[in-house]
Write a protein that holds these residues in place. Structure first.
Motif, PDB file in Angstrom:
ATOM      1  N   GLU A 148       0.855  -1.353  -0.036  1.00 45.00           N
ATOM      2  CA  GLU A 148       0.086  -0.011   0.056  1.00 45.00           C
ATOM      3  C   GLU A 148       0.887   1.278   0.123  1.00 45.00           C
ATOM      4  N   THR A 149       0.470   2.236  -0.346  1.00 44.30           N
ATOM      5  CA  THR A 149       1.017   3.711  -0.464  1.00 44.30           C
ATOM      6  C   THR A 149       0.288   4.584   0.388  1.00 44.30           C
ATOM      7  N   LEU A 150       0.831   5.234   1.426  1.00 40.52           N
ATOM      8  CA  LEU A 150       0.264   5.638   2.382  1.00 40.52           C
ATOM      9  C   LEU A 150       1.052   7.014   2.827  1.00 40.52           C
ATOM     10  N   ASP A 151       0.471   7.879   3.723  1.00 42.45           N
ATOM     11  CA  ASP A 151       1.009   9.286   4.044  1.00 42.45           C
ATOM     12  C   ASP A 151       1.418   8.980   5.694  1.00 42.45           C
ATOM     13  N   LEU A 152       2.516   9.665   6.132  1.00 42.59           N
ATOM     14  CA  LEU A 152       2.726   9.877   7.524  1.00 42.59           C
ATOM     15  C   LEU A 152       2.890  11.285   7.655  1.00 42.59           C
ATOM     16  N   PRO A 153       1.518  12.021   7.815  1.00 41.87           N
ATOM     17  CA  PRO A 153       1.533  13.465   7.799  1.00 41.87           C
ATOM     18  C   PRO A 153       2.330  14.070   8.819  1.00 41.87           C
ATOM     19  N   GLU A 154       2.132  13.421  10.083  1.00 44.86           N
ATOM     20  CA  GLU A 154       3.096  14.239  11.074  1.00 44.86           C
ATOM     21  C   GLU A 154       4.576  14.240  10.916  1.00 44.86           C
ATOM     22  N   LEU A 155       5.109  13.440  10.244  1.00 48.05           N
ATOM     23  CA  LEU A 155       6.353  13.015   9.913  1.00 48.05           C
ATOM     24  C   LEU A 155       6.838  13.966   8.758  1.00 48.05           C
ATOM     25  N   GLY A 156       6.016  14.298   8.109  1.00 47.48           N
ATOM     26  CA  GLY A 156       6.095  15.040   6.714  1.00 47.48           C
ATOM     27  C   GLY A 156       6.676  14.035   5.672  1.00 47.48           C
ATOM     28  N   ILE A 157       6.139  12.962   5.684  1.00 43.16           N
ATOM     29  CA  ILE A 157       6.561  11.850   4.555  1.00 43.16           C
ATOM     30  C   ILE A 157       5.114  11.531   3.902  1.00 43.16           C
ATOM     31  N   PHE A 158       5.114  11.640   2.708  1.00 40.65           N
ATOM     32  CA  PHE A 158       3.734  11.398   1.795  1.00 40.65           C
ATOM     33  C   PHE A 158       4.163  10.473   0.579  1.00 40.65           C
ATOM     34  N   GLY A 159       3.291   9.362   0.242  1.00 42.45           N
ATOM     35  CA  GLY A 159       3.420   8.653  -0.902  1.00 42.45           C
ATOM     36  C   GLY A 159       4.374   7.565  -0.522  1.00 42.45           C
ATOM     37  N   ILE A 160       4.473   7.069   0.767  1.00 43.30           N
ATOM     38  CA  ILE A 160       5.596   5.957   0.983  1.00 43.30           C
ATOM     39  C   ILE A 160       4.887   4.411   0.721  1.00 43.30           C
ATOM     40  N   GLU A 161       5.674   3.944   0.039  1.00 43.72           N
ATOM     41  CA  GLU A 161       5.286   2.658  -0.332  1.00 43.72           C
ATOM     42  C   GLU A 161       5.787   1.721   1.063  1.00 43.72           C
ATOM     43  N   ALA A 162       4.584   0.917   1.417  1.00 43.20           N
ATOM     44  CA  ALA A 162       4.974   0.005   2.520  1.00 43.20           C
ATOM     45  C   ALA A 162       4.157  -1.389   2.131  1.00 43.20           C
ATOM     46  N   LYS A 163       5.093  -2.377   2.475  1.00 39.25           N
ATOM     47  CA  LYS A 163       4.703  -3.971   2.431  1.00 39.25           C
ATOM     48  C   LYS A 163       3.850  -4.233   3.527  1.00 39.25           C
ATOM     49  N   VAL A 164       2.741  -4.953   3.292  1.00 40.01           N
ATOM     50  CA  VAL A 164       1.754  -5.367   4.229  1.00 40.01           C
ATOM     51  C   VAL A 164       2.476  -6.746   4.743  1.00 40.01           C
ATOM     52  N   ASP A 165       2.597  -6.916   6.220  1.00 39.98           N
ATOM     53  CA  ASP A 165       3.310  -7.934   6.542  1.00 39.98           C
ATOM     54  C   ASP A 165       2.443  -8.556   7.813  1.00 39.98           C
ATOM     55  N   THR A 166       1.901  -9.186   7.681  1.00 41.17           N
ATOM     56  CA  THR A 166       0.929  -9.985   8.491  1.00 41.17           C
ATOM     57  C   THR A 166       1.831 -11.160   9.597  1.00 41.17           C
ATOM     58  N   GLY A 167       3.048 -11.176   8.962  1.00 45.12           N
ATOM     59  CA  GLY A 167       3.925 -11.939  10.008  1.00 45.12           C
ATOM     60  C   GLY A 167       4.910 -11.300  10.919  1.00 45.12           C
ATOM     61  N   ALA A 168       4.736  -9.957  10.686  1.00 46.14           N
ATOM     62  CA  ALA A 168       5.486  -8.991  11.493  1.00 46.14           C
ATOM     63  C   ALA A 168       4.513  -8.358  12.688  1.00 46.14           C
ATOM     64  N   ALA A 169       4.856  -8.433  13.624  1.00 39.44           N
ATOM     65  CA  ALA A 169       3.900  -7.837  14.840  1.00 39.44           C
ATOM     66  C   ALA A 169       3.671  -6.370  14.700  1.00 39.44           C
ATOM     67  N   SER A 170       4.851  -5.578  14.629  1.00 32.84           N
ATOM     68  CA  SER A 170       4.784  -4.156  14.565  1.00 32.84           C
ATOM     69  C   SER A 170       5.298  -3.453  13.275  1.00 32.84           C
ATOM     70  N   SER A 171       4.805  -2.268  12.871  1.00 37.88           N
ATOM     71  CA  SER A 171       5.310  -1.570  11.790  1.00 37.88           C
ATOM     72  C   SER A 171       6.549  -0.874  11.799  1.00 37.88           C
ATOM     73  N   VAL A 172       7.418  -0.736  10.895  1.00 36.76           N
ATOM     74  CA  VAL A 172       8.860  -0.248  10.837  1.00 36.76           C
ATOM     75  C   VAL A 172       8.961   0.752   9.885  1.00 36.76           C
ATOM     76  N   LEU A 173       9.766   1.509   9.983  1.00 37.08           N
ATOM     77  CA  LEU A 173      10.011   2.725   9.231  1.00 37.08           C
ATOM     78  C   LEU A 173      11.582   2.576   8.912  1.00 37.08           C
ATOM     79  N   HIS A 174      12.080   2.949   7.678  1.00 33.79           N
ATOM     80  CA  HIS A 174      13.305   3.071   7.277  1.00 33.79           C
ATOM     81  C   HIS A 174      13.864   4.238   8.012  1.00 33.79           C
ATOM     82  N   CYS A 175      14.976   4.261   8.620  1.00 34.45           N
ATOM     83  CA  CYS A 175      15.549   5.335   9.392  1.00 34.45           C
ATOM     84  C   CYS A 175      17.127   5.240   8.895  1.00 34.45           C
TER      85      CYS A 175
END
Length: 145
Positions: free
Chosen positions: A11-38
């Motif tokens: 899915e492509t989504l926005d993280l507006p509070e971080l100023g990130i728009f149009g980020i591609e994210a892999k949906v991973d039902t095997g991962a407990a938490s969400s992770v962002l590249h840093c």
């Protein structure tokens, strides 16, 4: 009961509070938490509060970065997909999909060797979304767009 939204394997989504728009994210039902590249981060304690100073890519086409100071929500030991335990640091922020804003807890990790800069884990998906692994970017194809 509120109807669940359908998402694809990516899915492509926005993280507006971080100023990130149009980020591609892999949906991973095997991962407990969400992770962002840093690119890099450090934890600092100021006035009795823990903060994460992190360098995030805010535009994935131009690779423009921004250093942000974000309040830590929590830290915990997690097992990576490779079976190694590591300490992860989490923040609370918002994610925008289907023209709706959802709260999300995100940890940070260097994902530069991964195809997608973000994973959406089951803690975010739970009770909100159903996953159709044969589709992608369903939130962008919604009639409300």
């Amino acid at each position: 009961m509120k109807e669940k939204l359908l998402v694809g394997w990516k899915e492509t989504l926005d993280l507006p509070e971080l100023g990130i728009f149009g980020i591609e994210a892999k949906v991973d039902t095997g991962a407990a938490s969400s992770v962002l590249h840093c690119n890099s981060y450090k934890i600092v304690n100021e006035d009795g509060h823990d903060w994460i100073h992190c360098e995030l890519i805010t535009n994935f086409e131009t690779e423009e970065t921004k250093v942000l100071k974000l309040k830590l929500y929590k830290s915990k030991l997690v097992k990576s997909s490779f079976g190694q335990e590591e300490k992860r640091y989490y923040i609370r922020t918002t994610a925008k999909l289907y023209d709706q804003v959802f709260s999300i807890k995100i940890s940070f990790r260097n994902r530069s060797k991964m195809t997608y800069p973000m994973l959406l884990g089951k803690n975010f998906l739970y009770r909100r979304f159903l996953v159709d692994v044969s589709k992608e970017n369903l939130s962008l194809k919604s009639p409300s767009k």
